[in-house]
Motif scaffolding. Sequence first.
Motif, PDB file in Angstrom:
ATOM      1  N   SER A  28      -8.869  -2.059   4.657  1.00  0.00           N
ATOM      2  CA  SER A  28      -8.971  -0.625   4.408  1.00  0.00           C
ATOM      3  C   SER A  28      -7.565  -0.123   4.119  1.00  0.00           C
ATOM      4  O   SER A  28      -6.621  -0.905   4.078  1.00  0.00           O
ATOM      5  CB  SER A  28      -9.564   0.099   5.631  1.00  0.00           C
ATOM      6  OG  SER A  28      -8.708  -0.058   6.747  1.00  0.00           O
ATOM      7  N   ASP A  29      -7.439   1.188   3.921  1.00  0.00           N
ATOM      8  CA  ASP A  29      -6.105   1.746   3.733  1.00  0.00           C
ATOM      9  C   ASP A  29      -5.254   1.401   4.957  1.00  0.00           C
ATOM     10  O   ASP A  29      -5.720   1.540   6.091  1.00  0.00           O
ATOM     11  CB  ASP A  29      -6.178   3.270   3.589  1.00  0.00           C
ATOM     12  CG  ASP A  29      -6.827   3.685   2.280  1.00  0.00           C
ATOM     13  OD1 ASP A  29      -7.145   2.803   1.470  1.00  0.00           O
ATOM     14  OD2 ASP A  29      -7.021   4.896   2.079  1.00  0.00           O
ATOM     15  N   TRP A  30      -4.044   0.948   4.734  1.00  0.00           N
ATOM     16  CA  TRP A  30      -3.065   0.654   5.782  1.00  0.00           C
ATOM     17  C   TRP A  30      -3.432  -0.548   6.645  1.00  0.00           C
ATOM     18  O   TRP A  30      -2.783  -0.802   7.649  1.00  0.00           O
ATOM     19  CB  TRP A  30      -2.829   1.876   6.692  1.00  0.00           C
ATOM     20  CG  TRP A  30      -2.577   3.139   5.939  1.00  0.00           C
ATOM     21  CD1 TRP A  30      -3.469   4.149   5.721  1.00  0.00           C
ATOM     22  CD2 TRP A  30      -1.371   3.528   5.272  1.00  0.00           C
ATOM     23  NE1 TRP A  30      -2.887   5.149   4.973  1.00  0.00           N
ATOM     24  CE2 TRP A  30      -1.594   4.796   4.689  1.00  0.00           C
ATOM     25  CE3 TRP A  30      -0.123   2.935   5.131  1.00  0.00           C
ATOM     26  CZ2 TRP A  30      -0.623   5.473   3.968  1.00  0.00           C
ATOM     27  CZ3 TRP A  30       0.841   3.620   4.406  1.00  0.00           C
ATOM     28  CH2 TRP A  30       0.590   4.871   3.835  1.00  0.00           C
ATOM     29  N   PHE A  75       0.844  -1.192   0.000  1.00  0.00           N
ATOM     30  CA  PHE A  75       0.000   0.000   0.000  1.00  0.00           C
ATOM     31  C   PHE A  75       0.881   1.244   0.000  1.00  0.00           C
ATOM     32  O   PHE A  75       1.775   1.382   0.832  1.00  0.00           O
ATOM     33  CB  PHE A  75      -0.913   0.044   1.224  1.00  0.00           C
ATOM     34  CG  PHE A  75      -1.850   1.220   1.203  1.00  0.00           C
ATOM     35  CD1 PHE A  75      -3.046   1.142   0.513  1.00  0.00           C
ATOM     36  CD2 PHE A  75      -1.531   2.405   1.841  1.00  0.00           C
ATOM     37  CE1 PHE A  75      -3.910   2.225   0.465  1.00  0.00           C
ATOM     38  CE2 PHE A  75      -2.385   3.492   1.804  1.00  0.00           C
ATOM     39  CZ  PHE A  75      -3.582   3.409   1.117  1.00  0.00           C
ATOM     40  N   GLY A  76       0.604   2.181  -0.921  1.00  0.00           N
ATOM     41  CA  GLY A  76       1.335   3.436  -0.980  1.00  0.00           C
ATOM     42  C   GLY A  76       2.604   3.287  -1.787  1.00  0.00           C
ATOM     43  O   GLY A  76       2.889   2.228  -2.318  1.00  0.00           O
ATOM     44  N   LYS A  87      -2.882   2.922  -4.355  1.00  0.00           N
ATOM     45  CA  LYS A  87      -3.640   2.147  -3.365  1.00  0.00           C
ATOM     46  C   LYS A  87      -3.042   0.752  -3.271  1.00  0.00           C
ATOM     47  O   LYS A  87      -1.937   0.494  -3.719  1.00  0.00           O
ATOM     48  CB  LYS A  87      -5.116   2.094  -3.774  1.00  0.00           C
ATOM     49  CG  LYS A  87      -5.785   3.454  -3.773  1.00  0.00           C
ATOM     50  CD  LYS A  87      -5.904   4.026  -2.374  1.00  0.00           C
ATOM     51  CE  LYS A  87      -6.696   5.315  -2.354  1.00  0.00           C
ATOM     52  NZ  LYS A  87      -6.851   5.852  -1.000  1.00  0.00           N
ATOM     53  N   TRP A  88      -3.792  -0.183  -2.677  1.00  0.00           N
ATOM     54  CA  TRP A  88      -3.289  -1.546  -2.515  1.00  0.00           C
ATOM     55  C   TRP A  88      -2.918  -2.158  -3.856  1.00  0.00           C
ATOM     56  O   TRP A  88      -3.684  -2.084  -4.814  1.00  0.00           O
ATOM     57  CB  TRP A  88      -4.326  -2.433  -1.820  1.00  0.00           C
ATOM     58  CG  TRP A  88      -4.366  -2.239  -0.342  1.00  0.00           C
ATOM     59  CD1 TRP A  88      -5.346  -1.627   0.385  1.00  0.00           C
ATOM     60  CD2 TRP A  88      -3.372  -2.643   0.591  1.00  0.00           C
ATOM     61  NE1 TRP A  88      -5.020  -1.618   1.702  1.00  0.00           N
ATOM     62  CE2 TRP A  88      -3.822  -2.247   1.875  1.00  0.00           C
ATOM     63  CE3 TRP A  88      -2.151  -3.298   0.487  1.00  0.00           C
ATOM     64  CZ2 TRP A  88      -3.090  -2.484   3.031  1.00  0.00           C
ATOM     65  CZ3 TRP A  88      -1.417  -3.533   1.643  1.00  0.00           C
ATOM     66  CH2 TRP A  88      -1.887  -3.137   2.904  1.00  0.00           C
ATOM     67  N   LEU A 141       1.092   7.134  -1.543  1.00  0.00           N
ATOM     68  CA  LEU A 141      -0.073   7.723  -2.191  1.00  0.00           C
ATOM     69  C   LEU A 141       0.384   8.532  -3.403  1.00  0.00           C
ATOM     70  O   LEU A 141       1.459   9.105  -3.381  1.00  0.00           O
ATOM     71  CB  LEU A 141      -0.836   8.614  -1.202  1.00  0.00           C
ATOM     72  CG  LEU A 141      -1.503   7.864  -0.048  1.00  0.00           C
ATOM     73  CD1 LEU A 141      -2.252   8.836   0.838  1.00  0.00           C
ATOM     74  CD2 LEU A 141      -2.432   6.784  -0.534  1.00  0.00           C
ATOM     75  N   LYS A 161      -7.341  -7.219   1.906  1.00  0.00           N
ATOM     76  CA  LYS A 161      -7.286  -5.813   2.287  1.00  0.00           C
ATOM     77  C   LYS A 161      -8.597  -5.408   2.953  1.00  0.00           C
ATOM     78  O   LYS A 161      -9.680  -5.658   2.429  1.00  0.00           O
ATOM     79  CB  LYS A 161      -6.970  -4.946   1.079  1.00  0.00           C
ATOM     80  CG  LYS A 161      -7.916  -5.123  -0.086  1.00  0.00           C
ATOM     81  CD  LYS A 161      -7.451  -4.343  -1.297  1.00  0.00           C
ATOM     82  CE  LYS A 161      -8.374  -4.603  -2.479  1.00  0.00           C
ATOM     83  NZ  LYS A 161      -7.966  -3.934  -3.688  1.00  0.00           N
ATOM     84  N   LYS A 183       2.503  11.161   3.014  1.00  0.00           N
ATOM     85  CA  LYS A 183       1.965   9.914   2.486  1.00  0.00           C
ATOM     86  C   LYS A 183       2.401   9.634   1.048  1.00  0.00           C
ATOM     87  O   LYS A 183       2.292   8.506   0.588  1.00  0.00           O
ATOM     88  CB  LYS A 183       0.445   9.898   2.612  1.00  0.00           C
ATOM     89  CG  LYS A 183       0.008   9.823   4.066  1.00  0.00           C
ATOM     90  CD  LYS A 183      -1.474   9.644   4.215  1.00  0.00           C
ATOM     91  CE  LYS A 183      -1.856   9.534   5.671  1.00  0.00           C
ATOM     92  NZ  LYS A 183      -3.303   9.489   5.876  1.00  0.00           N
TER      93      LYS A 183
END
Length: 199
Positions: free
Chosen positions: A105-107, A84-85, A90-91, A87, A103, A182
């Motif tokens: 959510s984000d992170w 992830f990232g 995304k994943w 930014l 996955k 990010k």
Amino acid sequence: MLLHRSPITCECLFSTAFISPKMSLSHMENMPLSHSSPQGAQRSSWKPWLLCSITVMVLLLCSFNMVFTFLPLKTANEPCVAKFGPLPSKWQMTTIEPLCVNKLSDWKLEILQNGLYLIYGQVAPDATYKGVAPFAVQLCKNEDMIQILTNNSIIQNVGGTYELHAGDIIHLMFNSEYQVLKNNTFWGIVLLANPQFIS
């Protein structure tokens, strides 16, 4: 044949094996090159110290090898990687339906398969952040924190090798989302091996 007793002692082995991890080159630079000793005292040489170090290294390698003899690891058959990232990325997954992670959510990820995983990443602090929250980035497994970064002056690495189980939730959390850049912060996970128990 005359045998001489070796100068290796338990004290020597323990002192070599348990040198403080806080000892750094800067400490060694400040150490005196010589010190006064009582007259007639025998000067120690570097050979016993070298022999002690080698002995401790061999013992540690043997014990590490014995652990993995009883629990052999099988390299993962199919690559399973998630990242992830930074930014705006995304994943990214190796497959549409990953075999080892999901996955959430984000992170945040859920582990779907038992195994030995490598977690890796980079955290770039935002030097312009002026909020009241102290800088903290946490790598968490379920409700437990397994690593924390608190230095906001440098870019830092996050992660390590961990044994994870199906159902574990892995999450990279920020004390404030504005504390990091990010577009220069990311993390990922790789399934390295699956444990194979001998029955």
